[in-house]
Design a protein around this motif. Structure first.
Motif, PDB file in Angstrom:
ATOM      1  N   VAL A 133       2.239   2.627  -8.155  1.00  0.00           N
ATOM      2  CA  VAL A 133       3.456   2.040  -8.760  1.00  0.00           C
ATOM      3  C   VAL A 133       4.403   2.993  -9.159  1.00  0.00           C
ATOM      4  O   VAL A 133       5.391   2.908  -9.227  1.00  0.00           O
ATOM      5  CB  VAL A 133       3.367   0.944 -10.074  1.00  0.00           C
ATOM      6  CG1 VAL A 133       4.806   0.635 -11.042  1.00  0.00           C
ATOM      7  CG2 VAL A 133       2.662   0.000  -9.585  1.00  0.00           C
ATOM      8  N   ALA A 181       8.354   4.212  -8.158  1.00  0.00           N
ATOM      9  CA  ALA A 181       9.077   3.664  -8.544  1.00  0.00           C
ATOM     10  C   ALA A 181      10.189   5.474  -9.183  1.00  0.00           C
ATOM     11  O   ALA A 181      10.019   6.444  -8.517  1.00  0.00           O
ATOM     12  CB  ALA A 181       8.752   3.637  -9.897  1.00  0.00           C
ATOM     13  N   THR A 192       6.792   7.493 -14.980  1.00  0.00           N
ATOM     14  CA  THR A 192       5.514   6.888 -15.420  1.00  0.00           C
ATOM     15  C   THR A 192       4.423   7.484 -15.776  1.00  0.00           C
ATOM     16  O   THR A 192       3.894   8.863 -15.044  1.00  0.00           O
ATOM     17  CB  THR A 192       5.158   6.223 -13.615  1.00  0.00           C
ATOM     18  OG1 THR A 192       5.859   4.928 -13.137  1.00  0.00           O
ATOM     19  CG2 THR A 192       3.868   5.483 -14.620  1.00  0.00           C
ATOM     20  N   PHE A 216       2.583  -3.978  -0.989  1.00  0.00           N
ATOM     21  CA  PHE A 216       3.091  -2.780  -1.581  1.00  0.00           C
ATOM     22  C   PHE A 216       4.104  -2.571  -1.205  1.00  0.00           C
ATOM     23  O   PHE A 216       4.504  -1.968  -1.301  1.00  0.00           O
ATOM     24  CB  PHE A 216       1.842  -1.614  -1.903  1.00  0.00           C
ATOM     25  CG  PHE A 216       1.500  -1.662  -3.298  1.00  0.00           C
ATOM     26  CD1 PHE A 216       1.796  -1.003  -4.453  1.00  0.00           C
ATOM     27  CD2 PHE A 216       0.034  -2.447  -3.685  1.00  0.00           C
ATOM     28  CE1 PHE A 216       1.409  -1.402  -5.478  1.00  0.00           C
ATOM     29  CE2 PHE A 216      -0.666  -2.105  -4.613  1.00  0.00           C
ATOM     30  CZ  PHE A 216      -0.197  -1.421  -6.092  1.00  0.00           C
ATOM     31  N   LEU A 246       2.318  -5.091  -9.558  1.00  0.00           N
ATOM     32  CA  LEU A 246       3.928  -4.978  -8.934  1.00  0.00           C
ATOM     33  C   LEU A 246       4.851  -6.231 -10.077  1.00  0.00           C
ATOM     34  O   LEU A 246       6.230  -5.615 -10.143  1.00  0.00           O
ATOM     35  CB  LEU A 246       3.970  -6.564  -7.516  1.00  0.00           C
ATOM     36  CG  LEU A 246       3.024  -5.598  -6.446  1.00  0.00           C
ATOM     37  CD1 LEU A 246       2.706  -6.487  -5.412  1.00  0.00           C
ATOM     38  CD2 LEU A 246       3.499  -4.033  -6.195  1.00  0.00           C
ATOM     39  N   ALA A 300       6.197  -4.409 -12.492  1.00  0.00           N
ATOM     40  CA  ALA A 300       6.948  -2.857 -11.953  1.00  0.00           C
ATOM     41  C   ALA A 300       8.371  -3.470 -11.329  1.00  0.00           C
ATOM     42  O   ALA A 300       9.403  -2.786 -10.534  1.00  0.00           O
ATOM     43  CB  ALA A 300       6.260  -1.901 -10.798  1.00  0.00           C
ATOM     44  N   ILE A 347       9.072  -5.987  -9.840  1.00  0.00           N
ATOM     45  CA  ILE A 347       8.989  -6.078  -8.080  1.00  0.00           C
ATOM     46  C   ILE A 347       9.276  -7.857  -7.664  1.00  0.00           C
ATOM     47  O   ILE A 347       8.309  -8.693  -8.728  1.00  0.00           O
ATOM     48  CB  ILE A 347       8.061  -5.936  -7.392  1.00  0.00           C
ATOM     49  CG1 ILE A 347       7.914  -4.574  -7.413  1.00  0.00           C
ATOM     50  CG2 ILE A 347       7.923  -6.915  -6.190  1.00  0.00           C
ATOM     51  CD1 ILE A 347       9.209  -3.878  -6.491  1.00  0.00           C
ATOM     52  N   TYR A 400      11.496  -0.750  -7.502  1.00  0.00           N
ATOM     53  CA  TYR A 400      10.047  -0.617  -8.258  1.00  0.00           C
ATOM     54  C   TYR A 400      10.691   0.049  -9.862  1.00  0.00           C
ATOM     55  O   TYR A 400      11.627   1.219  -9.457  1.00  0.00           O
ATOM     56  CB  TYR A 400       8.397   0.671  -7.837  1.00  0.00           C
ATOM     57  CG  TYR A 400       7.752  -0.055  -6.848  1.00  0.00           C
ATOM     58  CD1 TYR A 400       7.001  -0.689  -6.933  1.00  0.00           C
ATOM     59  CD2 TYR A 400       8.729  -0.655  -5.572  1.00  0.00           C
ATOM     60  CE1 TYR A 400       5.975  -1.133  -6.398  1.00  0.00           C
ATOM     61  CE2 TYR A 400       7.791  -0.915  -4.303  1.00  0.00           C
ATOM     62  CZ  TYR A 400       5.869  -1.385  -5.136  1.00  0.00           C
ATOM     63  OH  TYR A 400       5.415  -1.743  -4.735  1.00  0.00           O
ATOM     64  N   GLN A 401      10.059  -0.514 -10.870  1.00  0.00           N
ATOM     65  CA  GLN A 401      11.094   0.599 -12.127  1.00  0.00           C
ATOM     66  C   GLN A 401       9.092   1.106 -12.414  1.00  0.00           C
ATOM     67  O   GLN A 401       8.442   0.949 -12.693  1.00  0.00           O
ATOM     68  CB  GLN A 401      10.858  -1.108 -12.958  1.00  0.00           C
ATOM     69  CG  GLN A 401      12.475  -1.850 -12.057  1.00  0.00           C
ATOM     70  CD  GLN A 401      12.084  -2.728 -13.339  1.00  0.00           C
ATOM     71  OE1 GLN A 401      11.941  -2.868 -14.357  1.00  0.00           O
ATOM     72  NE2 GLN A 401      13.375  -3.554 -12.742  1.00  0.00           N
TER      73      GLN A 401
END
Length: 449
Positions: free
Chosen positions: A30, A34, A38, A175, A205, A208, A210, A228-229
């Motif tokens: 992730v 992103a 992270t 993913f 997901l 994040a 999604i 993605y965040q």
């Protein structure tokens, strides 16, 4: 080299459970995909998470290891900047996810691995990616690793996957799906095994940002193109690794305390806790101190027990080790997926425990190795050489089984604990378990299986 392991008369003390490997790997993925920074706290640092980090660095992520967390600068909305060759070593998850991600970028990429990985089943994933528009070719011509992904991007659409080989196929496409040009649907055929790993993927997901949905029976998934965040993750305990310490505690009367245990987990292998309770062992969580206490009274593990492992396949070898000492029988079913792991784990444990004198019988369903029944005893003579079959989980389970035997055994494959539980020997040394590296002798032929 082999490892000589002396038996013990008791097992007690305080031990630290490693952090979760699958949670750490998903958090790294992730963070890589992103936009932004992270952080992954309480991450597991072992060979297989290192392989994931190196693969994600090749994709373009910047990953920095701090004392108590990972810091990941992701690639965001830009196309994955994947290197020409990605090395997955022995990690099936790394190979499968990176192969799927490579399908979402325009230039050719070779994804490879070691000898164990090159023998594992990959065809369903490759075919599903082709259905979504990928142009993938197996270099060896058998739809196995290594592969070259010619980089025609993922267009989207519908793909089909079997549910009874590996949940990693589903995880890999989930993913990669947000990077496709259009929506992706996954249809799963047959029974879905290892649902807990898919749930972990879906949770990662969703956190994040999604846009992903799954049917209640987990046979249908839909993913919309989405970004993605960056997130902060805190990784919890790994119940597959904990199972070896818990099994050792169940073999001897007394009290054992495990730390780095929070008690809230989506992992299917959490099932080891209610299984121990079913065997008569008391397990108590203290969430204030992040500990788990095992109280094993005299007379536990007596009776005839049955366990279904469809959602917790990684503890199948641990259960075989435990069953060797059940005064009665332990019947384990639903483990057919384990024949696709690093070794055919049911057959491996049955073969090696039989060599040690254990009464264990492999169970078949529709001609497929699905489980075993073991009729335990108080102890066994020991003094034998046991093979890990090239699988670290076989080694760790056989190690535990040997603790209550009458004389020291020798084991191959002890170096492989670095893959998922690098402090394994140090933790068991806290209980007075003595180990000595000795010169290798003739290892049983099954080691090559």
């Amino acid at each position: 080299m082999l490892l000589k392991v002396d038996p013990v008369d008791s097992f007690s003390g305080t031990f630290r459970v490693p952090s979760s490997k699958p949670e750490t790997q998903r958090a790294i993925l992730v963070g890589t995909l992103a936009d932004g920074t992270t952080r992954v706290f309480n991450d597991l640092r072992c060979d297989e998470t290192e392989t994931m980090k190196n693969a994600c660095r090749a994709i373009g992520a910047k990953i920095t290891e701090h004392d108590d967390f990972l810091e990941i600068e992701g690639i965001g909305q830009s196309s994955p900047r994947i290197g020409r060759v990605i090395q997955s070593r022995g990690s099936g998850l790394v190979f499968r996810v990176v192969t799927a991600l490579a399908s979402a970028q325009p230039s050719p990429v070779v994804v490879t691995g070691d000898a164990t990985l090159r023998n594992r089943v990959m065809e369903p994933l490759l075919q599903a990616l082709r259905e979504l528009g990928a142009d993938i070719e197996s270099i060896v011509g058998k739809d196995q690793a290594p592969v070259v992904n010619w980089g025609h991007r993922l267009k989207g659409g519908t793909c089909r996957l079997p549910g009874d080989i590996s949940s990693q196929f589903i995880t890999a496409i989930l993913f990669a799906a947000p990077l496709a040009e259009g929506p992706v649907e996954i249809e799963v055929t047959g029974e879905v095994f290892s649902k807990s790993y898919i749930r972990q993927t879906l949770a990662s997901l969703t956190e994040a940002g999604i846009k992903v949905s799954a049917s209640e029976d987990m046979r249908h998934y839909q993913v919309e193109p989405s970004a993605y965040q960056a997130q902060d993750f805190t990784t919890r305990e790994d119940y597959t690794s904990a199972s070896y310490l818990l099994a050792a505690a169940a073999l001897f009367p007394g009290r054992t305390v495990l730390t780095n245990v929070y008690g809230d987990s989506m992992q299917g292998e959490f099932a080891i806790v209610p299984i121990l309770e079913q065997l008569g062992v008391s397990v108590t969580f203290d969430r204030a101190t992040s500990t788990l206490t095992v109280d094993n009274p005299p007379g536990s593990m007596r009776g005839d027990f049955a366990v279904d492992v469809r959602d917790c396949p990684n503890i199948v070898p641990t259960l075989a080790a435990l069953g060797a000492y059940v005064q009665g029988s332990l019947r384990v079913t639903g483990g057919r997926l384990t024949r696709f792991h690093k070794a055919s784990r049911i057959e491996a444990m049955a073969s090696e425990l039989t060599r040690a004198g254990v009464d264990i019988e492999v169970l078949y369903e529709d001609g497929v190795c699905d489980g075993f029944v073991v009729r335990g005893a108080q102890t066994y003579p020991g003094g034998v050489t046991l093979s890990s079959w090239g699988d670290h989980r076989i080694f760790m389970s056989l190690f535990v089984a040997g603790l209550r035997m009458q004389s020291a055994n020798r084991f191959s494959g002890f170096e492989d604990v670095r893959l998922s539980f690098p402090t394994f020997l140090e933790e068991f040394a806290k209980a007075g378990v003595l180990t000595t590296a000795v010169e290798e002798e003739n290892v049983p032929a099954e080691a090559a299986a």
